[in-house]
Motif scaffolding. Structure first.
Motif, PDB file in Angstrom:
ATOM      1  N   ARG A 115       0.816  -1.215   0.000  1.00  0.00           N
ATOM      2  CA  ARG A 115       0.000   0.000   0.000  1.00  0.00           C
ATOM      3  C   ARG A 115       0.848   1.262   0.000  1.00  0.00           C
ATOM      4  O   ARG A 115       0.447   2.290  -0.532  1.00  0.00           O
ATOM      5  CB  ARG A 115      -0.900   0.019   1.237  1.00  0.00           C
ATOM      6  CG  ARG A 115      -1.961  -1.055   1.222  1.00  0.00           C
ATOM      7  CD  ARG A 115      -2.817  -0.981   2.473  1.00  0.00           C
ATOM      8  NE  ARG A 115      -3.761  -2.106   2.508  1.00  0.00           N
ATOM      9  CZ  ARG A 115      -4.900  -2.090   3.178  1.00  0.00           C
ATOM     10  NH1 ARG A 115      -5.234  -1.035   3.868  1.00  0.00           N
ATOM     11  NH2 ARG A 115      -5.691  -3.132   3.161  1.00  0.00           N
ATOM     12  N   THR A 116       2.023   1.187   0.641  1.00  0.00           N
ATOM     13  CA  THR A 116       2.836   2.396   0.817  1.00  0.00           C
ATOM     14  C   THR A 116       3.719   2.691  -0.392  1.00  0.00           C
ATOM     15  O   THR A 116       4.096   3.826  -0.626  1.00  0.00           O
ATOM     16  CB  THR A 116       3.726   2.233   2.063  1.00  0.00           C
ATOM     17  OG1 THR A 116       2.955   1.627   3.086  1.00  0.00           O
ATOM     18  CG2 THR A 116       4.229   3.567   2.551  1.00  0.00           C
ATOM     19  N   TYR A 142       8.531  -2.453  11.239  1.00  0.00           N
ATOM     20  CA  TYR A 142       7.438  -3.421  11.128  1.00  0.00           C
ATOM     21  C   TYR A 142       6.109  -2.806  11.549  1.00  0.00           C
ATOM     22  O   TYR A 142       5.092  -2.948  10.867  1.00  0.00           O
ATOM     23  CB  TYR A 142       7.776  -4.636  11.990  1.00  0.00           C
ATOM     24  CG  TYR A 142       6.798  -5.788  11.896  1.00  0.00           C
ATOM     25  CD1 TYR A 142       6.996  -6.809  10.977  1.00  0.00           C
ATOM     26  CD2 TYR A 142       5.697  -5.865  12.731  1.00  0.00           C
ATOM     27  CE1 TYR A 142       6.110  -7.859  10.881  1.00  0.00           C
ATOM     28  CE2 TYR A 142       4.806  -6.913  12.656  1.00  0.00           C
ATOM     29  CZ  TYR A 142       5.019  -7.908  11.734  1.00  0.00           C
ATOM     30  OH  TYR A 142       4.135  -8.958  11.642  1.00  0.00           O
ATOM     31  N   MET A 143       6.137  -2.095  12.666  1.00  0.00           N
ATOM     32  CA  MET A 143       4.900  -1.496  13.181  1.00  0.00           C
ATOM     33  C   MET A 143       4.359  -0.450  12.195  1.00  0.00           C
ATOM     34  O   MET A 143       3.160  -0.345  11.991  1.00  0.00           O
ATOM     35  CB  MET A 143       5.156  -0.812  14.525  1.00  0.00           C
ATOM     36  CG  MET A 143       5.509  -1.768  15.642  1.00  0.00           C
ATOM     37  SD  MET A 143       4.094  -2.783  16.092  1.00  0.00           S
ATOM     38  CE  MET A 143       4.840  -3.880  17.281  1.00  0.00           C
ATOM     39  N   ARG A 185       5.405   6.989   3.982  1.00  0.00           N
ATOM     40  CA  ARG A 185       6.520   6.983   3.022  1.00  0.00           C
ATOM     41  C   ARG A 185       7.732   7.716   3.597  1.00  0.00           C
ATOM     42  O   ARG A 185       8.875   7.355   3.323  1.00  0.00           O
ATOM     43  CB  ARG A 185       6.080   7.634   1.707  1.00  0.00           C
ATOM     44  CG  ARG A 185       5.215   6.704   0.875  1.00  0.00           C
ATOM     45  CD  ARG A 185       4.659   7.398  -0.347  1.00  0.00           C
ATOM     46  NE  ARG A 185       3.777   6.481  -1.081  1.00  0.00           N
ATOM     47  CZ  ARG A 185       3.035   6.849  -2.117  1.00  0.00           C
ATOM     48  NH1 ARG A 185       3.061   8.093  -2.544  1.00  0.00           N
ATOM     49  NH2 ARG A 185       2.273   5.963  -2.718  1.00  0.00           N
ATOM     50  N   VAL A 186       7.463   8.752   4.380  1.00  0.00           N
ATOM     51  CA  VAL A 186       8.564   9.485   5.013  1.00  0.00           C
ATOM     52  C   VAL A 186       8.983   8.783   6.304  1.00  0.00           C
ATOM     53  O   VAL A 186      10.173   8.538   6.544  1.00  0.00           O
ATOM     54  CB  VAL A 186       8.132  10.944   5.300  1.00  0.00           C
ATOM     55  CG1 VAL A 186       9.243  11.688   6.033  1.00  0.00           C
ATOM     56  CG2 VAL A 186       7.776  11.640   3.995  1.00  0.00           C
ATOM     57  N   ALA A 187       7.993   8.419   7.119  1.00  0.00           N
ATOM     58  CA  ALA A 187       8.288   7.871   8.447  1.00  0.00           C
ATOM     59  C   ALA A 187       9.085   6.567   8.378  1.00  0.00           C
ATOM     60  O   ALA A 187       9.917   6.299   9.241  1.00  0.00           O
ATOM     61  CB  ALA A 187       6.986   7.645   9.206  1.00  0.00           C
ATOM     62  N   LEU A 188       8.852   5.776   7.338  1.00  0.00           N
ATOM     63  CA  LEU A 188       9.568   4.501   7.227  1.00  0.00           C
ATOM     64  C   LEU A 188      11.074   4.709   7.136  1.00  0.00           C
ATOM     65  O   LEU A 188      11.853   3.828   7.475  1.00  0.00           O
ATOM     66  CB  LEU A 188       9.075   3.726   6.002  1.00  0.00           C
ATOM     67  CG  LEU A 188       7.771   2.950   6.219  1.00  0.00           C
ATOM     68  CD1 LEU A 188       7.221   2.445   4.900  1.00  0.00           C
ATOM     69  CD2 LEU A 188       7.987   1.778   7.178  1.00  0.00           C
ATOM     70  N   PHE A 189      11.477   5.884   6.664  1.00  0.00           N
ATOM     71  CA  PHE A 189      12.905   6.159   6.573  1.00  0.00           C
ATOM     72  C   PHE A 189      13.421   6.959   7.769  1.00  0.00           C
ATOM     73  O   PHE A 189      14.597   6.929   8.070  1.00  0.00           O
ATOM     74  CB  PHE A 189      13.215   6.922   5.274  1.00  0.00           C
ATOM     75  CG  PHE A 189      13.037   6.075   4.056  1.00  0.00           C
ATOM     76  CD1 PHE A 189      14.064   5.243   3.631  1.00  0.00           C
ATOM     77  CD2 PHE A 189      11.844   6.071   3.357  1.00  0.00           C
ATOM     78  CE1 PHE A 189      13.902   4.425   2.521  1.00  0.00           C
ATOM     79  CE2 PHE A 189      11.668   5.256   2.242  1.00  0.00           C
ATOM     80  CZ  PHE A 189      12.703   4.426   1.824  1.00  0.00           C
ATOM     81  N   VAL A 190      12.532   7.691   8.423  1.00  0.00           N
ATOM     82  CA  VAL A 190      12.963   8.595   9.488  1.00  0.00           C
ATOM     83  C   VAL A 190      12.849   7.975  10.874  1.00  0.00           C
ATOM     84  O   VAL A 190      13.784   8.037  11.685  1.00  0.00           O
ATOM     85  CB  VAL A 190      12.147   9.915   9.428  1.00  0.00           C
ATOM     86  CG1 VAL A 190      12.495  10.803  10.610  1.00  0.00           C
ATOM     87  CG2 VAL A 190      12.410  10.630   8.111  1.00  0.00           C
ATOM     88  N   LEU A 191      11.706   7.362  11.166  1.00  0.00           N
ATOM     89  CA  LEU A 191      11.484   6.887  12.536  1.00  0.00           C
ATOM     90  C   LEU A 191      12.377   5.721  12.961  1.00  0.00           C
ATOM     91  O   LEU A 191      12.866   5.720  14.091  1.00  0.00           O
ATOM     92  CB  LEU A 191      10.004   6.534  12.739  1.00  0.00           C
ATOM     93  CG  LEU A 191       9.040   7.727  12.731  1.00  0.00           C
ATOM     94  CD1 LEU A 191       7.631   7.281  13.088  1.00  0.00           C
ATOM     95  CD2 LEU A 191       9.497   8.810  13.703  1.00  0.00           C
ATOM     96  N   PRO A 192      12.618   4.712  12.097  1.00  0.00           N
ATOM     97  CA  PRO A 192      13.488   3.623  12.568  1.00  0.00           C
ATOM     98  C   PRO A 192      14.871   4.089  13.029  1.00  0.00           C
ATOM     99  O   PRO A 192      15.314   3.691  14.115  1.00  0.00           O
ATOM    100  CB  PRO A 192      13.543   2.669  11.373  1.00  0.00           C
ATOM    101  CG  PRO A 192      12.251   2.902  10.673  1.00  0.00           C
ATOM    102  CD  PRO A 192      11.994   4.383  10.815  1.00  0.00           C
ATOM    103  N   PRO A 193      15.571   4.970  12.265  1.00  0.00           N
ATOM    104  CA  PRO A 193      16.867   5.443  12.794  1.00  0.00           C
ATOM    105  C   PRO A 193      16.723   6.181  14.123  1.00  0.00           C
ATOM    106  O   PRO A 193      17.567   6.034  15.014  1.00  0.00           O
ATOM    107  CB  PRO A 193      17.375   6.383  11.708  1.00  0.00           C
ATOM    108  CG  PRO A 193      16.696   5.953  10.471  1.00  0.00           C
ATOM    109  CD  PRO A 193      15.348   5.460  10.898  1.00  0.00           C
TER     110      PRO A 193
END
Lengths: 347, 580
Positions: free
Chosen positions: B311-312, B384-385, B412-420
């Motif tokens: 979906r993303t 994952y979450m 789309r942004v958070a998947l790259f920003v939040l994990p680090p």
């Protein structure tokens, strides 16, 4: 940094074999010191095992006595099937009580002192390894595996090729029809033909253009859908030919995929999403947006069915339509491009 | 000896004379298993799998894996007279006409959900405690394979009832296969025996679901358990627990009663769920047809993250020179899951390479003592979450009245920003906990009791750690390891080091791994610290308050209280210092 081997806890002596751990404060349980408590625990454990037996009997009674279609109202759960409820609860209780009894037994009456066992190194003794290597070398020598180069190579070749029949045998997982040159040929066409009447899915009634109001939406299939389905015994044709018919004010149509593919503002688009093939059903009348419920790709039916959001890359294919002499909607041709998800050979 | 025991002993001898089984029993009945609540996660997985096998076997007796069209004549009135596949009709029969059939179906589905959940959480436990380290790397790989098989088992089972939801899942799966470059179209035609949906797929996926996957799972679970048996279970640090022993309860009788009892508990809870909580009511949406779908279609929970990726993903597709590459499907549904599972399987080897640690590890790490590993774990979980949120974006949008487009763009942004960010945050938390441990070891813990000294100064009483906590914190002394040395580019003889670049990368990563670790106190420091606290604090603190404050800010003026002594603090003070 302390190395594991040099650091020994002198105040934590390690005992080997089945011995209690030294130096850990251990408080006796009530069942250890109070015979009454121990007897009470005994009665609890036996009680749970006995209750389990009772629930098994209740299970059999419920199986025989409760009618299949009886419903019962239970607060929180609502109206539920009586049989399922009774069988689940009695079986669950019967099994659960065995477990609860066993654990209560272990916790209250069996020893609760932790014991120690030594670990042994997992790696083999060097002597064992040496002997294994010896045996391997002798075997290699005796077989001549190293010497007979031709035997070795031909054997490897034979072993490498022998799975081929097993793979070849998978070819007819798809029994290819004689008139079908390749898979894409089947993906590129549907059963829509010039003049196919558009009928409402479900009732199979033909649609008069004048009966469809502006803002209306119909899920439709070609008129011969039922016959094809019965002939082929599959839903394959339906999976490609399903369409959505919508009507909007002709001046609301900003663009379409071919000149005059609409009929007085009536447009027909494939219903199968170009992303991974879900049937699309959510149409917003005011914006003419079509939303796929699976992955939320959004298409604009007033603008050639183009993608305006979401993971789909391609527009929804449009079916050119008109009316026959009786005023019923018909297709003017098959889709000009393949419907449904993309594939490698699509071009 | 009772009659039953006599018969048992006779049978034991009979078997022993043929298999030598008593030798095995001699070693095994007293085998020690360590105890910890988190060790039950794997047990839950095993026991729910047994329930799946049991209930599944019953279901095969009533289910018909056929796509032949029949007219439903069963007792569920709303669907009477409707054309549907025999698979769906028999699933309805199981739900309405076979007594206890619905219970078996619901137990099977609940057990499957619990199985995948238990496998996943079990994997997290193994990861965060470093239980995958030498010598258990093989078992980690088997575990990763088991997880993928569990997902496959779940998905194939979800597809069998042939109701509207299950068919939609299959349609998506077909779209994904078709998106694989070069072989996708042919692959889809071979798998489905032609176009979608065809009339072969249910019977094919049936044999996958009831034979191939469970067979593989059963075989791998057996190996998995045999390895646990041979290598002996890991244990958490504690008093008397070392890297060279196992502390716990013997198989006979305690562990047998607890583990055996726990099987019945898991079984019982699944049966209760099957009886009380409805799951996958297949009769609601009706039979599958490729041109209908219900809004808010959701897969089972464990597929949610994959759906979230689909979906993303932005809608990239390349059509050039007569071919089409669907990056929008191929990347999220094939490439990324492949990479993620490969990285997961290889993780133990990567970590061992970076740390240069070749020792056997039987004592589990506390997550705080491996900050980078823990941070990697939390980073992955965050990823994952977020994907899970993506998989439920339509539900979230309608529930909270948000725009789906906004949620998708956020992801789309958070998947790259939040994990680090999660990585950095977790590592900091771990280091903070390490500092706390160090302080506790050196100075005891803060009891919260404030003592006023005769000359007016206030001090907080520090209590010594109990045996258990001290052993747990001290376990770090046994696990610490220094970063690898930087390699030399040329050796002493001036010959260039061929592996210099690789070795340098390894050493650099190793430095990252151990960077910022709070040095564990040495045994000498611990003894000195406790001595200081126990005997010196009282007399020295007031006199050297200034110097102490500079040296050990948090423990300024600490007074150690010896628990168990029924004396007032004043009495203790008098005993020790007197002159104050």
């Amino acid at each position: 940094m302390t190395d594991v081997n040099t650091h020994e806890h002198s105040d934590h002596p390690v005992t080997s074999g089945r011995l209690p751990v030294a130096d850990v404060p251990h408080k006796p349980r009530r069942t250890d010191v109070d015979p009454k408590a121990a007897r009470r625990a005994e009665r609890q454990v036996a009680g749970m095992f006995t209750l389990s037996v009772l629930f098994v009997i209740l299970f059999v009674v419920a199986y025989v006595a409760i009618p299949k279609d009886a419903n019962v109202y239970i607060p929180v759960l609502g109206l539920v099937g009586a049989m399922n409820l009774a069988l689940g609860v009695t079986m669950g209780a019967a099994v659960f009580l065995i477990g609860a009894g066993a654990i209560q037994w272990a916790k209250k009456l069996m020893p609760d002192v932790e014991v120690v066992q030594e670990r042994h190194e997992l790696a083999s003794e060097p002597a064992d390894t040496a002997e294994a290597v010896d045996q391997y070398e002798r075997g290699k020598e005796e077989s001549g595996f190293a010497g007979y180069k031709i035997i070795r190579r031909s054997l490897l070749g034979a072993l490498a090729l022998f799975p081929i029949p097993l793979i070849v045998l998978l070819r007819d997982l798809w029994v290819q029809p004689t008139d079908t040159p390749n898979p894409q040929a089947e993906l590129e066409t549907t059963i829509w033909r010039k003049g196919s009447r558009i009928v409402v899915d479900g009732s199979y009634a033909p649609v008069k253009a004048s009966d469809l109001p502006v803002g209306g939406l119909i899920s439709a299939v070609p008129e011969n859908m039922m016959e094809v389905q019965e002939e082929e015994h599959t839903l394959n044709a339906r999976g490609k030919a399903a369409i959505l018919v919508v009507r909007m004010q002709p001046d609301e149509i900003r663009s379409q995929q071919g000149e005059n593919w609409d009929y007085q503002g009536i447009l027909a688009y494939s219903k199968i999403c170009t992303h991974v093939g879900c049937p699309i059903s959510l149409y917003e009348q005011r914006t003419h947006h079509l939303l796929c419920p699976c992955h939320q790709s959004t298409f604009d039916l007033a603008d050639s069915g183009n993608v305006i959001f979401g993971p789909a890359a391609r527009r929804m294919p449009q079916l050119p339509i008109g009316v026959d002499e009786e005023g019923y909607l018909v297709a003017l041709a098959d889709f000009a491009e393949p419907v449904g998800p993309s594939f490698w050979e699509r071009g | 000896m009772s009659t039953v025991e006599k018969v048992g002993a006779g049978a034991g001898t009979y078997v022993d004379q043929r298999l030598g089984s008593n030798r095995f029993l001699k070693r095994s009945l007293s085998k020690v298993f360590p105890d910890h609540w988190s060790f039950m996660l794997g047990e839950i997985a095993l026991y729910s799998f047994i329930v799946i096998l049991l209930t599944g076997t019953y279901l095969t007796l009533f289910y018909k894996p056929s796509m032949v069209e029949v007219i439903y004549q069963g007792s569920y009135v709303p669907l009477k007279g409707i054309a549907m596949s025999e698979a769906y009709a028999s699933s309805l029969d199981i739900s309405f006409d076979v007594r206890g059939g619905l219970l078996l179906r619901q137990m099977h589905h609940w057990a499957a959900l619990i199985f995948v959940a238990a496998v996943s959480v079990h994997l997290l436990r193994i990861f965060f405690t470093g239980a995958f380290r030498k010598p258990r790397e093989f078992n980690w790989i088997i575990g990763v394979v088991l997880l993928t098989l569990a997902l496959g088992a779940g998905f194939s089972g979800y597809s069998l009832p042939d109701d509207l939801l299950s068919g939609t899942g299959l349609q998506i799966a077909r779209g994904i296969v078709q998106a694989i470059p070069i072989i996708g179209t042919w692959g889809a035609f071979l798998l489905f025996g032609g176009q979608f949906p065809g009339d072969d797929f249910i019977s094919r996926i049936y044999s996958v679901h009831i034979l191939l996957i469970p067979g593989l799972i059963l075989a791998l679970v057996t190996v998995h358990l045999m390895m646990v048996w041979v290598q002996k279970h890991t244990q958490f640090p504690g008093p008397g627990r070392t890297n060279n022993n196992v502390v716990g309860y013997p198989l006979m009788p305690v562990y047998m009663a607890k583990a055996g009892g726990f099987f019945f508990i898991v079984f019982g809870i699944i049966a209760l769920l099957g009886g009380l909580v409805s799951i996958n009511p297949i009769w609601i949406f009706g039979p599958y047809t490729p041109d209908q779908v219900s809004a808010g279609s959701q897969p089972d929970w464990y597929i949610g993250w994959l759906d979230g990726m689909l979906r993303t993903m932005p809608n990239w597709e390349t059509a050039v020179g007569g071919i089409t590459i669907s990056w929008n499907v191929f990347i999220p549904a094939v490439v990324l899951p492949g990479l993620i599972f490969t990285a997961m399987a290889l993780y133990p080897f990567l970590e061992a390479w970076v740390t240069g640690d070749k020792r056997e590890h039987h004592l589990l790490d506390r997550p705080r003592n491996a900050p980078v590993r823990t941070a990697i774990g939390v980073m992955s979980l965050t990823f994952y979450m977020l994907l899970w949120i993506g998989g439920a974006n339509d539900i979230i949008a309608t529930t909270f009245d948000l725009s789906i487009n906004a949620i998708t763009w956020f992801l789309r942004v958070a998947l790259f920003v939040l994990p680090p960010l999660a990585f950095v945050f977790t590592k900091r938390v771990c280091l903070g906990l390490q500092r706390k441990d160090r302080d506790k070891l050196l100075h005891g813990y803060e009891s919260g009791r404030i003592l006023r000294l005769p000359h007016g100064e206030f001090v907080e009483v520090h209590e010594p750690l109990d045996v258990k906590e001290r052993a747990i914190i001290e376990s770090r002394l046994m696990t610490d390891h220094a970063p690898l040395p930087m390699p030399a580019s040329v050796d002493a003889a001036g010959v260039a080091n061929k592996h210099y670049r690789v070795k340098r990368l390894q050493a650099k990563l190793s430095r990252v791994w151990y960077a910022d670790q709070i040095p564990a106190p040495t045994m000498a420091e611990i003894e000195e610290g406790q001595h200081h606290a126990a005997h010196g604090a009282l007399s020295e603190a007031p006199l050297h308050a200034h110097a102490d404050a500079l040296e050990n800010v948090p423990f300024h003026g600490g007074v150690l209280h010896t628990p168990g002594e029924e004396k007032t603090n004043q009495e203790q003070l008098n005993d020790r210092g007197g002159h104050l």
